[in-house]
Design an enzyme around this catalytic site. Structure first.
Site, PDB file in Angstrom:
ATOM      1  N   ASP A  13       3.074 127.143  36.706  1.00 46.12           N
ATOM      2  CA  ASP A  13       2.581 125.927  37.363  1.00 46.12           C
ATOM      3  C   ASP A  13       3.582 124.778  37.312  1.00 46.12           C
ATOM      4  O   ASP A  13       3.206 123.607  37.243  1.00 46.12           O
ATOM      5  CB  ASP A  13       1.239 125.469  36.753  1.00 46.12           C
ATOM      6  CG  ASP A  13       0.219 126.578  36.757  1.00 46.12           C
ATOM      7  OD1 ASP A  13       0.140 127.282  37.778  1.00 46.12           O
ATOM      8  OD2 ASP A  13      -0.482 126.750  35.748  1.00 46.12           O
ATOM      9  N   LYS A  16       6.935 125.563  41.433  1.00 45.48           N
ATOM     10  CA  LYS A  16       7.924 126.450  42.063  1.00 45.48           C
ATOM     11  C   LYS A  16       7.718 126.519  43.563  1.00 45.48           C
ATOM     12  O   LYS A  16       8.666 126.600  44.331  1.00 45.48           O
ATOM     13  CB  LYS A  16       7.815 127.871  41.490  1.00 45.48           C
ATOM     14  CG  LYS A  16       8.274 127.991  40.060  1.00 45.48           C
ATOM     15  CD  LYS A  16       8.136 129.413  39.544  1.00 45.48           C
ATOM     16  CE  LYS A  16       6.713 129.852  39.322  1.00 45.48           C
ATOM     17  NZ  LYS A  16       5.966 129.145  38.285  1.00 45.48           N
ATOM     18  N   GLY A  40      -0.290 131.120  41.988  1.00 46.31           N
ATOM     19  CA  GLY A  40      -0.849 130.302  43.068  1.00 46.31           C
ATOM     20  C   GLY A  40       0.076 129.144  43.351  1.00 46.31           C
ATOM     21  O   GLY A  40       0.480 128.430  42.448  1.00 46.31           O
ATOM     22  N   HIS A  41       0.476 129.023  44.593  1.00 41.91           N
ATOM     23  CA  HIS A  41       1.309 127.892  45.000  1.00 41.91           C
ATOM     24  C   HIS A  41       0.470 126.996  45.885  1.00 41.91           C
ATOM     25  O   HIS A  41      -0.139 127.481  46.837  1.00 41.91           O
ATOM     26  CB  HIS A  41       2.467 128.348  45.883  1.00 41.91           C
ATOM     27  CG  HIS A  41       3.491 129.149  45.171  1.00 41.91           C
ATOM     28  ND1 HIS A  41       3.858 128.918  43.878  1.00 41.91           N
ATOM     29  CD2 HIS A  41       4.259 130.167  45.594  1.00 41.91           C
ATOM     30  CE1 HIS A  41       4.809 129.777  43.537  1.00 41.91           C
ATOM     31  NE2 HIS A  41       5.061 130.555  44.558  1.00 41.91           N
ATOM     32  N   GLN A 225       4.688 132.698  37.608  1.00 41.19           N
ATOM     33  CA  GLN A 225       4.418 132.324  36.208  1.00 41.19           C
ATOM     34  C   GLN A 225       5.601 131.545  35.599  1.00 41.19           C
ATOM     35  O   GLN A 225       6.293 130.853  36.330  1.00 41.19           O
ATOM     36  CB  GLN A 225       4.043 133.550  35.362  1.00 41.19           C
ATOM     37  CG  GLN A 225       2.672 134.128  35.713  1.00 41.19           C
ATOM     38  CD  GLN A 225       2.719 135.128  36.848  1.00 41.19           C
ATOM     39  OE1 GLN A 225       3.562 136.002  36.895  1.00 41.19           O
ATOM     40  NE2 GLN A 225       1.804 135.018  37.787  1.00 41.19           N
TER      41      GLN A 225
HETATM   42  P1  IMP Z   1      -2.909 137.306  33.783  1.00 37.73           P
HETATM   43  O1  IMP Z   1      -1.550 137.175  34.363  1.00 37.73           O
HETATM   44  O2  IMP Z   1      -4.013 137.085  34.783  1.00 37.73           O
HETATM   45  O3  IMP Z   1      -3.095 138.582  33.007  1.00 37.73           O
HETATM   46  O4  IMP Z   1      -3.099 136.125  32.714  1.00 37.73           O
HETATM   47  C1  IMP Z   1      -2.360 136.093  31.497  1.00 37.73           C
HETATM   48  C2  IMP Z   1      -1.996 134.660  31.130  1.00 37.73           C
HETATM   49  O5  IMP Z   1      -1.059 134.152  32.076  1.00 37.73           O
HETATM   50  C3  IMP Z   1      -3.172 133.675  31.158  1.00 37.73           C
HETATM   51  O6  IMP Z   1      -2.950 132.695  30.154  1.00 37.73           O
HETATM   52  C4  IMP Z   1      -3.053 133.052  32.526  1.00 37.73           C
HETATM   53  O7  IMP Z   1      -3.643 131.771  32.579  1.00 37.73           O
HETATM   54  C5  IMP Z   1      -1.549 132.967  32.670  1.00 37.73           C
HETATM   55  N1  IMP Z   1      -1.091 132.946  34.061  1.00 37.73           N
HETATM   56  C6  IMP Z   1      -0.988 133.983  34.911  1.00 37.73           C
HETATM   57  N2  IMP Z   1      -0.490 133.589  36.082  1.00 37.73           N
HETATM   58  C7  IMP Z   1      -0.260 132.278  35.980  1.00 37.73           C
HETATM   59  C8  IMP Z   1       0.305 131.312  36.869  1.00 37.73           C
HETATM   60  O8  IMP Z   1       0.694 131.594  37.994  1.00 37.73           O
HETATM   61  N3  IMP Z   1       0.385 130.051  36.391  1.00 37.73           N
HETATM   62  C9  IMP Z   1      -0.002 129.725  35.135  1.00 37.73           C
HETATM   63  N4  IMP Z   1      -0.511 130.587  34.275  1.00 37.73           N
HETATM   64  C10 IMP Z   1      -0.638 131.862  34.697  1.00 37.73           C
END
Ligand code: IMP
Length: 429
Positions: A13, A16, A40-41, A225
């Protein structure tokens, strides 16, 4: 023509999407190389908001080739929905502008069911995943039982693999997780519908990308991420299930590492994280609430409130070291306007030891104390600034201090969501 990698240097977040959108103006191909619709963008172009979960942020520039590489995990339902939403807005006018790797693994309904059921079982110790089935899909990939996008087009093989997987997953869901089983025929029927919708886009993206590089095309490899969510180098187990470091771009996109020449690290002017896990500079007080409100810090994917805190130079320094970041793009500086004084974490103290880089192990995170430096804030609006010299003296000082603490210059400073709310310090690509 070498490629540029764009990565998040914190817990995701970082903004990007906006930076990729800006850089895409001068690129030919934009490639996602890992993750899925956990990302998510939120992009604001001409006052219009677009949220993208899978398709690379370059899609808002007509004619750019956007690719989802082999390292991405794809929920076909989400991808089809996103393509339709983009088309309805006039984007993605030609099929050839979106290329989807036949090697990318599919996220299927049982992955989502297992992700959510496991999180419920973990209770207070949950990871706080996005619930999109990301972890279970990567598990199947590594266990070599996953189903890939290309498998959709071998109808007999697909049916067999799906039947085998649904049988196994239902045993897991019912026996271990106490959940209801999923209906095989229903999953099969839906997959058949997606097959036809996705057919025009599916290809060997790696081969196309290598040909594009050989042909002198300008390529952006878009990370999702952030560094601290990297499955190996982040705050394990509170991480995502893929590698988020720049090194992952080569494998995930299917290009040789030497094709990568430049790494741009995106850093927010403060820190946020969604989900559980360590966050040394977190502010759980009114100031944290203010950052959340002013920065609109709610997940673009799940709408969850993000945890907010001071800028942590230790974390960004680690991203710089691990990914050889050449240049920073510093985002959301405007959100700090009116906060005085500002604090920056310069190092951690771990039982009397000063750490300039994060600890590797999980337990150490609970025992460290961030070391802060205070800087004066500013009250003036940053809205009209287009050069660093336009910034109030204290905002300029804050940017300078961040750069020197992490050891990399900022090539771009973002002061708002719109494309033009950007200070371009030097060429980024
Ligand atoms: P997962 O990727 O859904 O398995 O989540 C694992 C961890 O990564 C959690 O803490 C999510 O909130 C975090 N996470 C996954 N994708 C994002 C992102 O795009 N932005 C911020 N946090 C993310």
């Amino acid at each position: 023509m070498p490629a540029t990698v764009i990565i998040g240097t914190q817990w995701g977040d970082e903004g990007k999407g906006k930076v990729v959108d800006l850089l895409a103006a001068d690129a030919d191909v934009v490639v996602r190389f890992h993750g899925g619709n956990n990302a998510g963008h939120t992009l604001v172009v001409n006052g219009e908001k677009t949220v993208l979960n899978l398709v690379p942020a370059g899609v808002l520039h007509p004619g750019r080739i956007c690719m989802l590489g082999p390292g991405v995990v794809i929920d076909p339902e989400i991808l089809v929905g996103e393509i339709e939403a983009l088309r309805a807005r006039g984007y993605l006018a030609e099929d050839r502008w979106l290329r989807v790797s036949d090697q990318a693994h599919l996220i299927l309904p049982y992955h989502r069911a297992i992700d959510n059921a496991r999180e419920r079982m973990r209770g207070a110790g949950s990871i706080g995943t996005t619930g999109r089935g990301i972890g279970p899909a990567y598990e199947d990939k590594m266990a070599r039982t996953g189903i890939r996008v290309g498998d959709l087009f071998d109808e007999v093989g697909f049916r067999e693999a799906l039947e085998r997987n649904v049988r196994e997953k239902n045993a897991h869901l019912q026996g271990l997780l106490g959940e209801a089983p999923l209906a095989f025929e229903e999953i099969l029927a839906r997959a058949a519908a997606y097959r036809e919708r996705l057919r025009p886009f599916v290809t060997d993206t790696g081969a196309e990308l290598r040909a594009a590089l050989a042909g002198g095309r300008r390529v952006l490899l878009e990370g999702a991420q952030g560094m601290m969510l990297d499955v190996d180098h982040g705050t394990y187990p509170f991480v995502t299930s893929s590698n988020c470091v720049a090194g992952a771009a080569a494998a995930g996109a299917g290009v040789p590492p030497r094709a990568i020449e430049r790494v741009v690290g995106i850093a927010k002017a403060y820190t946020t994280r969604v989900g559980g896990g360590p966050f040394p500079t977190e502010l759980t007080d009114a100031l944290g609430d203010r950052l959340r409100a002013d920065g609109d810090e709610y997940g673009a994917t799940t709408g969850r409130p993000r945890r907010c805190g001071w800028f942590d130079a230790v974390v960004v320094r680690q991203a710089v070291v691990l990914s050889a970041v050449d240049q920073l793009a510093l985002t959301k500086l405007d959100v700090l306007t009116g906060i005085d004084p500002l604090r920056i974490c310069t190092a951690y103290d771990l039982a009397g030891r000063r750490l300039e880089l994060p600890p590797a192990g999980g337990r150490a995170w609970e025992r460290l104390t961030p070391q802060y430096e205070e800087l004066p804030g500013w009250r003036e609006s940053l809205a009209g600034a287009r050069t660093l010299d336009d910034l109030p003296a204290n905002a300029r000082r804050y940017v300078d201090r961040l750069q020197s603490l992490v050891g990399v210059p900022a090539a771009l400073v973002s002061i708002g969501a719109q494309r033009d709310q950007t200070i371009r310090v030097r060429a980024l690509s």
